[in-house]
Design a protein around this motif. Structure first.
Motif, PDB file in Angstrom:
ATOM      1  N   ARG A  26     -30.499  42.620 -20.124  1.00 36.76           N
ATOM      2  CA  ARG A  26     -31.454  43.819 -20.710  1.00 36.76           C
ATOM      3  C   ARG A  26     -31.865  43.845 -22.334  1.00 36.76           C
ATOM      4  N   TRP A  43     -40.243  42.951 -19.506  1.00 33.64           N
ATOM      5  CA  TRP A  43     -39.751  44.588 -19.795  1.00 33.64           C
ATOM      6  C   TRP A  43     -41.067  45.708 -19.551  1.00 33.64           C
ATOM      7  N   ILE A  80     -40.352  47.087 -13.530  1.00 32.61           N
ATOM      8  CA  ILE A  80     -39.339  48.230 -12.981  1.00 32.61           C
ATOM      9  C   ILE A  80     -39.487  48.589 -12.213  1.00 32.61           C
ATOM     10  N   GLY A  81     -39.184  49.382 -10.681  1.00 33.97           N
ATOM     11  CA  GLY A  81     -39.230  49.974  -9.448  1.00 33.97           C
ATOM     12  C   GLY A  81     -40.393  49.368  -8.518  1.00 33.97           C
ATOM     13  N   THR A 113     -43.812  47.714 -17.273  1.00 34.24           N
ATOM     14  CA  THR A 113     -44.236  48.405 -16.265  1.00 34.24           C
ATOM     15  C   THR A 113     -45.663  48.313 -15.518  1.00 34.24           C
TER      16      THR A 113
END
Length: 322
Positions: free
Chosen positions: A40, A290, A239-240, A292
């Motif tokens: 991360r 990273w 993400i998601g 979205t």
């Protein structure tokens, strides 16, 4: 008639004259810049043919390079270090480590395994043909620390007609599995295949399971999940949980994206992100891990010349939405 632009907009030049990568690390003329997550906090970038000069120079040696970025926000990419990718490449055209003719070696993606080792997928390029190229095989290289990569014995050999669908690959880890999307070499028309393999078996080709779209099962045979004109693909699980795919549509010469809720699809129709009106000589289009869906960061290559004089050989960052 002027060609319309795509959805993405330029954020920054990452390599080329005057960039931070050139001034600090000597990475000037370069291509690809494939980003993959280590954790991360850290992302590694894999560059293909890389020079300390702005343009590809006949007779000059080039080598794949690895650069590290530990900045938490993809909107301002800064490289903390840069170095050669080790013996993944010989550095010059000639007989490669496998005793076959090799013009260059190009990385296609990278992942970090649960045990901390890094794996790079790459192709051994036997001959360039304009914007296209022929490959001898696709393989995997391994590193304990993500810098000095060594080729392994894991290979998928191309065929004489250059339409083997397991040459240009992109990899995405999801828990204990690695999902591998592959297309033929040379930015050509063909099939995109999907396979998966457990992380601890990634170096064993016999352990790869193919997705059979006809009956919706994993195993063999592997059948196409898409057909099209594919340049180098890039797939990331954002993400998601949204899966996003990017590639150069080599017929239209556009960088496009598709989305899905699962790696097996169904995948959406192509969305145009970039056209030559924005970046002449474009290719690549690799997704920053990273990103979205609403802030999709694409790493784009450009190699362009006018009357035989190079005007661009660099990597840039564009931002769009999936």
């Amino acid at each position: 008639m002027a060609q319309p632009a795509g959805d993405a907009v330029l954020r920054a030049r990452l390599t080329g004259l005057g960039t931070r990568a050139a001034l600090r690390w000597g990475v000037v003329g370069s291509e690809l810049g494939i980003p993959y997550a280590v954790d991360r906090r850290e992302v590694r970038f894999l560059f293909g043919d890389t020079f300390g000069t702005p343009w590809p120079q006949t007779g000059r040696e080039s080598t794949p390079a690895v650069m590290l970025s530990s900045h938490a926000q993809p909107g301002d990419i800064m490289f903390d270090s840069g170095r050669s990718a080790g013996s993944i490449a010989s550095g010059r055209a000639g007989l490669g480590v496998d005793g076959i003719w090799e013009e260059t070696v190009l990385p296609t993606d990278g992942i970090c395994l649960p045990d901390g080792r890094h794996v790079i997928s790459y192709v051994s390029v036997s001959r360039r043909e304009g914007a296209s190229y022929r490959t001898s095989y696709a393989g995997l290289a391994l590193s304990n620390h993500g810098t000095d990569f060594r080729r392994t014995s894991t290979k998928w050999w191309n065929n004489p007609t250059q339409d083997d669908p397991f040459q240009l690959s992109t990899m995405q880890r999801d828990d204990d599995w690695v999902y591998v999307f592959s297309v033929p070499s040379g930015r050509s028309t063909g099939a995109m295949m999907l396979r998966r393999v457990r992380c601890d078996r990634i170096l064993d080709p016999a352990m790869y399971e193919g997705w059979n779209a006809h009956d919706g099962t994993w195993g063999r045979p592997c059948t196409p999940i898409l057909r099209g004109a594919f340049g180098e693909p890039s797939v990331r699980r954002l993400i998601g949980g949204c899966w996003v795919m990017s590639y150069l549509n080599s017929t239209r010469n556009h960088i496009v994206t598709r989305t899905a809720t699962h790696p097996t699809g169904p995948w959406s129709h192509e969305k145009v992100q970039l056209t030559p009106a924005q970046e002449p000589g474009l290719y690549g289009g690799f997704i920053h891990p990273w990103s979205t869906p609403d802030s999709l960061h694409l790493i784009v290559s450009a190699r362009h010349s006018v009357a035989g004089v190079s005007t661009a050989y660099r990597v840039s960052q564009y931002i769009g939405s999936a």
